[in-house]
Scaffold this motif. Sequence first.
Motif, short mmCIF file in Angstrom:
data_model
loop_
_atom_site.label_atom_id
_atom_site.label_comp_id
_atom_site.label_asym_id
_atom_site.label_seq_id
_atom_site.Cartn_x
_atom_site.Cartn_y
_atom_site.Cartn_z
N PHE A 296 0.81 -1.22 0.00
CA PHE A 296 0.00 0.00 0.00
C PHE A 296 0.85 1.27 0.00
N LYS A 297 2.12 1.15 -0.35
CA LYS A 297 3.01 2.31 -0.45
C LYS A 297 3.23 2.66 -1.92
N LEU A 338 -3.12 2.80 -6.41
CA LEU A 338 -3.29 3.44 -5.11
C LEU A 338 -4.06 4.74 -5.26
N LEU A 340 -4.95 8.19 -3.53
CA LEU A 340 -4.25 8.96 -2.51
C LEU A 340 -5.05 10.14 -1.97
N LYS A 349 -8.33 7.57 1.41
CA LYS A 349 -6.95 7.68 0.97
C LYS A 349 -6.16 6.43 1.36
N GLY A 350 -5.36 5.93 0.42
CA GLY A 350 -4.56 4.74 0.69
C GLY A 350 -5.19 3.45 0.22
N ASP A 367 -7.89 1.93 5.53
CA ASP A 367 -8.19 3.02 6.46
C ASP A 367 -9.60 2.86 7.03
#
Length: 405
Positions: A296-297, A338, A340, A349-350, A367
């Motif tokens: 998730f980055k 993703l 953002l 977000k995420g 989240d």
Amino acid sequence: MASFEEQIQKACDERIIPGVVLLATDAEGKFQYKKAFGPKDPNQPMGLDSTFILASCTKLMTSIAALQCVERGQIGLDDDVSEILPELEKPEILEGYEDGSEKPILKTAREKITLRLLLTHASGIAYDAIHPNLVRWRTLRGQEPGMGSLPMMDRISVPLVFEPGSGWIYGTGLDWAGVLISRLNHTSLEAYMQQHIWNAVGAKDITFHQELKPSVKQNLVKMSMRGNMEKPAFQLAVKSENGVEWTDDLVYDDPTEDEYGGSGAIGSPVEYLKIMHSILANDGRLLKPGTVEDMFKPQLGKESLQALMGFREQPMWIDTFASLPLGTKIDYGLGGLLILNDLKTGLKKGSLTWSGLPNLLWTIDRDSGLALLYASNILPFGDFQSATYQKLFEKEMYDRYTAQS
């Protein structure tokens, strides 16, 4: 006002959209939504045991399998994959064609192709049907761009369209990753996923080979299409008031010897949700917690991110199925796109998300703690009518989940 379920059922009954399976779950399993609407085929209703052409939803499973190989120390994300995939050693970049000639302009790439680049579509390997230089390259060989007609290794073996790591284009990187997984573990991709993914979460009805799992073949939803298109699998959707019609287009060969890690799986959305739930809950059954965090980055460099944003905001994608509002901040993770920033439907977000050719869409929102799956079998991709009902589904699930929390 009609309830959400009444709206979906009416749309299916009137063949505005095909039959669908709609699924949602939270990380703890306290919030569950599992419903089937409309027909599976002209004679049977859709059921929760129905199976679908998962298409590019396969990419999430292949990404997980590749990351398992990384966890074992079999390969690093930034290792040159040509040690396992010698076909990708010293790849050539197709820059164009000499003026007035059919001779391609090729140069050897300076950079190496890494596993990270394969998983994020930043390697320079494109689907031949979506890049004009590759369409021409195929045509000059007397071959047809797109799926089918060639064995997998011939299909995915194409010149690059940019220097590895310097752009973004949707392509067969996950198919190459599937080959890599198979070679590293001395087994087929089917056998690998059966042992390390499907068995790990108790997912039964998913396969690359329908003949291996009769229930998958028996419960397969008949494909639908909108409009009278000659090759709907290779075209993009257009806005149309036409209803949904049945089609005998199978999209994939059955039986098949190939196992496309980027697109080849067929199976049950209910079973696929078990894979999504494992990642959402970060329960360690598929990947270590730190690896899930990495999924998730953001993974793209500046040039690749600019190319991705340009691709996603082309006019042809606006308001289509799986599209995002213009201006949405995005990147690419290890497994999907993703998002953002928060969206009006409730998505946070995420979130990680991706779609499949017959208009399927999965989303994992860590989240909020919610995973969603909209499953249909309709061609062509990007169906505008399906987009309306998918967004309705997404907002409804977030509203109900929020009300319950």
